[in-house]
Design an enzyme around this catalytic site. Structure first.
Site, mmCIF file in Angstrom:
data_model
loop_
_atom_site.group_PDB
_atom_site.id
_atom_site.type_symbol
_atom_site.label_atom_id
_atom_site.label_comp_id
_atom_site.label_asym_id
_atom_site.label_seq_id
_atom_site.Cartn_x
_atom_site.Cartn_y
_atom_site.Cartn_z
ATOM 1 N N HIS A 1 0.854 -1.195 0.000
ATOM 2 C CA HIS A 1 0.000 0.000 0.000
ATOM 3 C C HIS A 1 0.885 1.240 0.000
ATOM 4 O O HIS A 1 1.735 1.385 0.859
ATOM 5 C CB HIS A 1 -0.914 0.016 1.229
ATOM 6 C CG HIS A 1 -2.121 -0.851 1.070
ATOM 7 N ND1 HIS A 1 -3.316 -0.582 1.680
ATOM 8 C CD2 HIS A 1 -2.316 -1.978 0.350
ATOM 9 C CE1 HIS A 1 -4.196 -1.510 1.343
ATOM 10 N NE2 HIS A 1 -3.609 -2.374 0.552
ATOM 11 N N TYR B 1 -9.240 5.799 7.287
ATOM 12 C CA TYR B 1 -9.377 6.159 8.694
ATOM 13 C C TYR B 1 -10.378 7.315 8.751
ATOM 14 O O TYR B 1 -10.105 8.387 8.185
ATOM 15 C CB TYR B 1 -8.041 6.628 9.268
ATOM 16 C CG TYR B 1 -7.006 5.536 9.445
ATOM 17 C CD1 TYR B 1 -6.173 5.154 8.393
ATOM 18 C CD2 TYR B 1 -6.836 4.898 10.683
ATOM 19 C CE1 TYR B 1 -5.201 4.162 8.561
ATOM 20 C CE2 TYR B 1 -5.863 3.914 10.861
ATOM 21 C CZ TYR B 1 -5.055 3.548 9.792
ATOM 22 O OH TYR B 1 -4.108 2.572 9.966
ATOM 23 N N PRO C 1 -4.367 0.632 18.630
ATOM 24 C CA PRO C 1 -4.084 0.150 17.271
ATOM 25 C C PRO C 1 -4.174 1.211 16.178
ATOM 26 O O PRO C 1 -3.866 0.920 15.026
ATOM 27 C CB PRO C 1 -5.158 -0.924 17.043
ATOM 28 C CG PRO C 1 -6.237 -0.610 18.004
ATOM 29 C CD PRO C 1 -5.604 0.055 19.172
ATOM 30 N N LYS D 1 0.873 0.059 15.033
ATOM 31 C CA LYS D 1 2.263 -0.056 15.484
ATOM 32 C C LYS D 1 2.565 -1.284 16.353
ATOM 33 O O LYS D 1 3.736 -1.643 16.507
ATOM 34 C CB LYS D 1 2.658 1.200 16.285
ATOM 35 C CG LYS D 1 2.797 2.439 15.436
ATOM 36 C CD LYS D 1 4.050 2.391 14.579
ATOM 37 C CE LYS D 1 3.973 3.299 13.383
ATOM 38 N NZ LYS D 1 4.081 2.646 12.101
ATOM 39 N N TYR E 1 4.017 6.528 10.063
ATOM 40 C CA TYR E 1 3.141 5.409 9.693
ATOM 41 C C TYR E 1 3.937 4.311 8.979
ATOM 42 O O TYR E 1 3.726 3.127 9.229
ATOM 43 C CB TYR E 1 2.000 5.913 8.799
ATOM 44 C CG TYR E 1 0.887 4.905 8.616
ATOM 45 C CD1 TYR E 1 -0.149 4.799 9.544
ATOM 46 C CD2 TYR E 1 0.882 4.039 7.527
ATOM 47 C CE1 TYR E 1 -1.160 3.861 9.387
ATOM 48 C CE2 TYR E 1 -0.118 3.100 7.359
ATOM 49 C CZ TYR E 1 -1.141 3.019 8.291
ATOM 50 O OH TYR E 1 -2.146 2.088 8.135
HETATM 51 P P1 FAD Z 1 1.163 -11.616 21.790
HETATM 52 O O1 FAD Z 1 0.721 -11.675 20.380
HETATM 53 O O2 FAD Z 1 0.176 -11.233 22.827
HETATM 54 O O3 FAD Z 1 1.773 -13.042 22.141
HETATM 55 C C1 FAD Z 1 2.089 -13.430 23.456
HETATM 56 C C2 FAD Z 1 1.964 -14.937 23.569
HETATM 57 O O4 FAD Z 1 2.342 -15.333 24.878
HETATM 58 C C3 FAD Z 1 0.525 -15.398 23.374
HETATM 59 O O5 FAD Z 1 0.490 -16.434 22.401
HETATM 60 C C4 FAD Z 1 0.093 -15.885 24.746
HETATM 61 O O6 FAD Z 1 -0.821 -16.954 24.690
HETATM 62 C C5 FAD Z 1 1.430 -16.299 25.349
HETATM 63 N N1 FAD Z 1 1.432 -16.277 26.817
HETATM 64 C C6 FAD Z 1 0.837 -15.385 27.632
HETATM 65 N N2 FAD Z 1 1.061 -15.698 28.924
HETATM 66 C C7 FAD Z 1 1.806 -16.820 28.923
HETATM 67 C C8 FAD Z 1 2.334 -17.641 29.954
HETATM 68 N N3 FAD Z 1 2.147 -17.348 31.252
HETATM 69 N N4 FAD Z 1 3.049 -18.726 29.605
HETATM 70 C C9 FAD Z 1 3.266 -19.026 28.287
HETATM 71 N N5 FAD Z 1 2.767 -18.288 27.265
HETATM 72 C C10 FAD Z 1 2.058 -17.206 27.582
HETATM 73 N N6 FAD Z 1 -1.991 -4.278 16.671
HETATM 74 C C11 FAD Z 1 -2.143 -3.650 15.524
HETATM 75 O O7 FAD Z 1 -1.156 -3.101 15.013
HETATM 76 N N7 FAD Z 1 -3.395 -3.633 14.919
HETATM 77 C C12 FAD Z 1 -4.487 -4.250 15.467
HETATM 78 O O8 FAD Z 1 -5.576 -4.213 14.908
HETATM 79 C C13 FAD Z 1 -4.353 -4.900 16.691
HETATM 80 N N8 FAD Z 1 -5.400 -5.511 17.295
HETATM 81 C C14 FAD Z 1 -5.219 -6.121 18.505
HETATM 82 C C15 FAD Z 1 -6.302 -6.729 19.155
HETATM 83 C C16 FAD Z 1 -6.128 -7.353 20.399
HETATM 84 C C17 FAD Z 1 -7.316 -7.990 21.103
HETATM 85 C C18 FAD Z 1 -4.847 -7.358 21.012
HETATM 86 C C19 FAD Z 1 -4.639 -8.021 22.352
HETATM 87 C C20 FAD Z 1 -3.782 -6.762 20.341
HETATM 88 C C21 FAD Z 1 -3.945 -6.146 19.096
HETATM 89 N N9 FAD Z 1 -2.885 -5.524 18.416
HETATM 90 C C22 FAD Z 1 -3.062 -4.894 17.256
HETATM 91 C C23 FAD Z 1 -1.548 -5.540 18.937
HETATM 92 C C24 FAD Z 1 -0.712 -6.638 18.289
HETATM 93 O O9 FAD Z 1 -1.508 -7.726 17.944
HETATM 94 C C25 FAD Z 1 0.341 -6.989 19.300
HETATM 95 O O10 FAD Z 1 1.179 -5.853 19.447
HETATM 96 C C26 FAD Z 1 1.171 -8.221 18.931
HETATM 97 O O11 FAD Z 1 0.367 -9.366 19.030
HETATM 98 C C27 FAD Z 1 2.358 -8.327 19.866
HETATM 99 O O12 FAD Z 1 2.958 -9.577 19.725
HETATM 100 P P2 FAD Z 1 3.601 -10.314 20.968
HETATM 101 O O13 FAD Z 1 4.172 -11.573 20.406
HETATM 102 O O14 FAD Z 1 4.459 -9.363 21.704
HETATM 103 O O15 FAD Z 1 2.397 -10.626 21.959
HETATM 104 C C1 PHB Z 2 -6.167 -4.052 10.774
HETATM 105 O O1 PHB Z 2 -6.223 -4.342 9.562
HETATM 106 O O2 PHB Z 2 -6.541 -4.844 11.642
HETATM 107 C C2 PHB Z 2 -5.664 -2.714 11.172
HETATM 108 C C3 PHB Z 2 -5.132 -1.872 10.215
HETATM 109 C C4 PHB Z 2 -4.670 -0.626 10.579
HETATM 110 C C5 PHB Z 2 -4.746 -0.230 11.889
HETATM 111 C C6 PHB Z 2 -5.264 -1.076 12.857
HETATM 112 C C7 PHB Z 2 -5.737 -2.321 12.495
HETATM 113 O O3 PHB Z 2 -4.325 1.013 12.232
#
Ligand code: FAD
Ligand code: PHB
Length: 398
Positions: A79, A207, A299, A303, A391
């Site tokens: 994009h 947006y 979100p 980022k 961005y």
């Molecule tokens: P996570 O993806 O949270 O992974 C952590 C892992 O650790 C999980 O699999 C969990 O099960 C595991 N874990 C937790 N506790 C334990 C334990 N005690 N023992 C063993 N394993 C454990 N970001 C965006 O940019 N756009 C979005 O639209 C967006 N939507 C989101 C929606 C939700 C509901 C959430 C929670 C986050 C969202 N985010 C979004 C943020 C983005 O998804 C996260 O920043 C990203 O997942 C970070 O990755 P991570 O691996 O650090 O953490």
């Molecule tokens: C998404 O596609 O889930 C998405 C895209 C852009 C954002 C947040 C979420 O800023």
């Protein structure tokens, strides 16, 4: 009779098999460092979580360097711009013209799937459904991680523990109180998101700032759309039928987009609260935090996943230098270097959230300021460039 417990040794124990943990495992393996990943959930559960969708150019490059860029390159959607909608009009921010960089739409689930597959192919160890994970001795030289799986107690001795276990994980919670400083902002609204197999309303993300609240039109592919509307913190998913959701979304879009919107049955629907959170520092002795375990952003700026990838890039290099060459210089500076960039993304996500949402307590003055800022943003090349630069992603080292 006491239960048998199994003990093993590895260089790094990674807690969490989200994108941060899996990518770290992949980079360490390629750098010749042995690691074990422990994940509380099943692999299917991890793959079923619908989260982020936009990758910065730097994130795409890191995934390529990690050897998992093939499908991303083939199926990811490049994009070169985003649209901001307000006051009944859409305004394009030309990311590519302003910065020479672009972003790629590729779902977090797909990133996770590619990393899981690479890990399985390389025969690397991941323990899914590991319960009661506990961390010990990371303030000294011999950390130990204990967990239960398959009805047995297990432990791994290691050189380092990587806390990649998300916001609600055990790693940050294991740090002694007082050793950690936290910073938090909770926003007075959430996002109600819907995933559906319909063509996206537009080729680029929209947006929208509307008197009824923020809306976002995103996508996962040319046939799968991801839509969000700002909602109250007291809303419940079960009160939102697909029809109610799409009526609300349509009402927040400009006339042309509203007309073009194709609706269909949702395949996922969820509400996420919005929060900014940072824990400092990201290192305590031999425990290192990365991704959501250390920080959360709303979100709006897309980022969260990108920050996790940037942390892991730094952390993998530092762990490889230490484990392979006994060089701890990068580990010493891991927290400070990561936090410098983290805070810039926290600022950008906070700013974009403030700019695009309707806050319940906003008075007329604040409303006019928001309108003036939106007008300035789309009318000034300097302001548009600042948005585009953030961005598409700030440089890893800054
Ligand atoms: P996570 O993806 O949270 O992974 C952590 C892992 O650790 C999980 O699999 C969990 O099960 C595991 N874990 C937790 N506790 C334990 C334990 N005690 N023992 C063993 N394993 C454990 N970001 C965006 O940019 N756009 C979005 O639209 C967006 N939507 C989101 C929606 C939700 C509901 C959430 C929670 C986050 C969202 N985010 C979004 C943020 C983005 O998804 C996260 O920043 C990203 O997942 C970070 O990755 P991570 O691996 O650090 O953490
Ligand atoms: C998404 O596609 O889930 C998405 C895209 C852009 C954002 C947040 C979420 O800023």
């Amino acid at each position: 009779m006491p239960e048998a417990s199994a003990s093993l040794r590895t260089q790094v124990v990674i807690v969490g098999a989200g994108p941060a943990g899996l990518l770290l495992g992949q980079l360490l393996a390629r750098g010749g460092v042995d690691a074990l990943i422990l994940e509380r959930q099943s692999a299917d559960y991890v793959l079923g979580r619908i989260r982020a969708g936009v990758l910065e150019q730097g994130s795409v490059e890191v995934l390529g360097e990690a050897g998992v860029g093939q499908r991303l390159l083939a199926e990811g959607l490049p994009h070169e711009g985003i649209e901001l909608a307000f006051d009944g009009q859409r305004h394009r921010i030309d990311l590519a013209a302003l910065t020479g960089r672009r972003v790629t739409v590729y779902g977090q689930t797909e990133v996770t799937r590619d990393l899981m597959q690479a890990r399985a192919q390389a025969g690397l160890r991941t323990v899914y459904e590991a319960t009661d994970v506990s961390l010990h001795g990371f303030d000294g030289n011999s950390p130990v991680v204990r967990w239960r799986a398959g009805g047995r107690a297990h432990e791994a001795r290691c050189d380092y523990i990587a806390g990649c276990d998300g916001f609600h994980g055990v790693a940050r919670a294991s740090v002694p109180t007082g050793a950690l400083r936290t910073f938090e902002r909770v926003y007075p609204f959430g996002w109600l998101g819907v995933l559906c197999d319909t063509p996206p309303v537009s080729d680029e993300l929209i947006y929208a700032n509307h008197p009824r609240g923020f809306a976002l039109c995103s996508m996962r592919s040319r046939t799968r759309s991801r839509y969000y509307v700002q909602c109250g913190l007291d809303e419940r998913v079960q009160d939102w039928s697909d029809d109610r959701f799409f009526d609300e979304l349509r009402s927040r879009l400009d006339a042309e987009a509203a007309e073009r919107l194709v609706t269909g049955p949702s395949i996922e629907k969820s509400i996420a609260p919005l929060r900014s959170f940072v824990a400092e520092p990201m290192r305590f002795g031999r425990l290192l935090l990365a991704g959501d375990a250390a920080h959360i952003v709303p979100p709006t700026g897309a980022k969260g996943l990108n920050l996790a990838i940037a942390d892991v890039r730094n952390l993998a290099r530092a762990l490889i230098a230490s484990c392979r060459h006994g060089d701890e210089a990068d580990l010493e500076t891991y927290s400070a270097r990561s936090l410098r960039r983290v805070w810039k993304a926290v600022r950008f996500s906070w700013w974009m959230t403030t700019l695009m949402h309707r806050f319940p307590e906003t008075g007329e003055f604040d409303q006019r300021i928001q309108e003036a800022e939106l007008g300035y943003l789309v009318g000034s090349r300097a302001a548009s460039t600042a948005l585009a630069e953030n961005y598409t992603g700030l440089p890893f080292e800054n």
